[in-house]
Design an enzyme around this catalytic site. Structure first.
Site, PDB file in Angstrom:
ATOM      1  N   ASP A  52      16.986 -81.871  15.621  1.00 35.05           N
ATOM      2  CA  ASP A  52      17.797 -81.239  14.579  1.00 35.05           C
ATOM      3  C   ASP A  52      17.216 -79.888  14.169  1.00 35.05           C
ATOM      4  O   ASP A  52      16.091 -79.531  14.537  1.00 35.05           O
ATOM      5  CB  ASP A  52      17.867 -82.149  13.347  1.00 35.05           C
ATOM      6  CG  ASP A  52      18.578 -83.463  13.637  1.00 35.05           C
ATOM      7  OD1 ASP A  52      19.434 -83.473  14.544  1.00 35.05           O
ATOM      8  OD2 ASP A  52      18.271 -84.459  12.962  1.00 35.05           O
ATOM      9  N   TYR A 110       7.861 -89.884  17.955  1.00 31.36           N
ATOM     10  CA  TYR A 110       7.968 -88.800  16.993  1.00 31.36           C
ATOM     11  C   TYR A 110       6.819 -88.906  15.994  1.00 31.36           C
ATOM     12  O   TYR A 110       6.417 -90.008  15.617  1.00 31.36           O
ATOM     13  CB  TYR A 110       9.292 -88.867  16.234  1.00 31.36           C
ATOM     14  CG  TYR A 110      10.474 -88.350  17.008  1.00 31.36           C
ATOM     15  CD1 TYR A 110      10.863 -87.017  16.918  1.00 31.36           C
ATOM     16  CD2 TYR A 110      11.209 -89.200  17.827  1.00 31.36           C
ATOM     17  CE1 TYR A 110      11.958 -86.539  17.617  1.00 31.36           C
ATOM     18  CE2 TYR A 110      12.310 -88.730  18.540  1.00 31.36           C
ATOM     19  CZ  TYR A 110      12.676 -87.400  18.426  1.00 31.36           C
ATOM     20  OH  TYR A 110      13.755 -86.927  19.127  1.00 31.36           O
TER      21      TYR A 110
END
Length: 246
Positions: A52, A110
């Site tokens: 994003d 992540y």
């Protein structure tokens, strides 16, 4: 035609995510332009995921097919001369024709970084989330065990996603603290829209006492976004590692 796989790092602060978007500056758009400058080709960049806006990457994988004869050991050097300073190409290797950076990925990790201090740090603002209230790491470590495993994670998905299958597997969540820094590594077979940021926001809710560790299972079973924690800012999120079969 050669199929080349690259790894890179980037600071995503000034980009509207990875995937090309009309009238927006994206990582993919910058890469396409850089390859065109070097080879004259309009290649299709295949990324390992759609990070994003504002999200960073420590080891992002992408590939494209090319007729260029530039050797693999020279390609990163060449690309780094025509990309901005906030993008660094780390490596290049030739792979099989059917390799696909996204579909061949088996798991991703992540990392989320929290700067847990009373006062903000101007040198960390772009690369971590400043959270000034003290967090109970022990309670967060208890709560993470309820998230690990295979579940329907609809409660950890932001609105706006068109994904129908919301079942994912979280292999592990590792939480480590050093001085004022908290590192949360989430490893899974795939992630929903904003899933990692909402998981971290929920763990923060546990750490500040607003959510009880034992309520995590009920939150997941309820599948309602409003029952989970906040969506933490993108600035603290990094794609850390992508694992492939070979």
């Amino acid at each position: 035609m050669r199929n080349l796989r690259f790894s890179m790092s980037y600071d995503g602060t000034d980009y509207h995510g990875f995937q090309i978007q009309k009238d927006e500056i994206t990582i993919e758009g910058v890469l396409k332009n850089a390859v065109n400058v070097l080879t004259g080709e309009d290649v299709d960049i295949i990324g390992c995921g759609r990070t994003d806006a504002g999200v960073h990457a420590q080891n992002y994988i992408f590939n494209f097919k090319t007729n260029s004869s530039i050797p693999c050991d020279k390609f990163p050097i060449a690309l780094n001369t025509v990309t901005p300073d906030d993008i660094t190409i780390l490596s290049c290797e030739e792979v099989e024709e059917n390799f696909h950076s996204r579909f061949c990925a088996k798991q991703k990790t992540y990392r989320y970084i929290i700067y847990n201090s009373r006062f903000k740090n101007p040198f960390l603002n772009r690369f971590s989330y400043h959270y000034k209230h003290k967090l109970d790491i022990e309670s967060m470590n208890v709560a993470k065990k309820y998230i690990e495993g295979t579940h329907d994670f609809q409660c950890f998905m932001a609105q706006g996603s068109v994904v129908r299958d919301t079942v994912r597997t979280v292999y592990s969540i590792d939480i480590t603290a050093k001085d004022d820094m908290i590192f949360i590594d989430v490893c899974g077979n795939g992630f929903l829209y904003n899933m990692v940021r909402i998981i971290v926001g929920t763990l923060i809710g546990v750490g500040n006492g607003k959510i009880q560790s034992e309520d995590i299972s009920k939150i997941i079973e309820g599948r309602k976004r409003e029952n989970a924690g906040m969506t933490v800012p993108a600035c603290g999120l990094y794609l850390k590692e992508v694992v492939y079969e070979n």
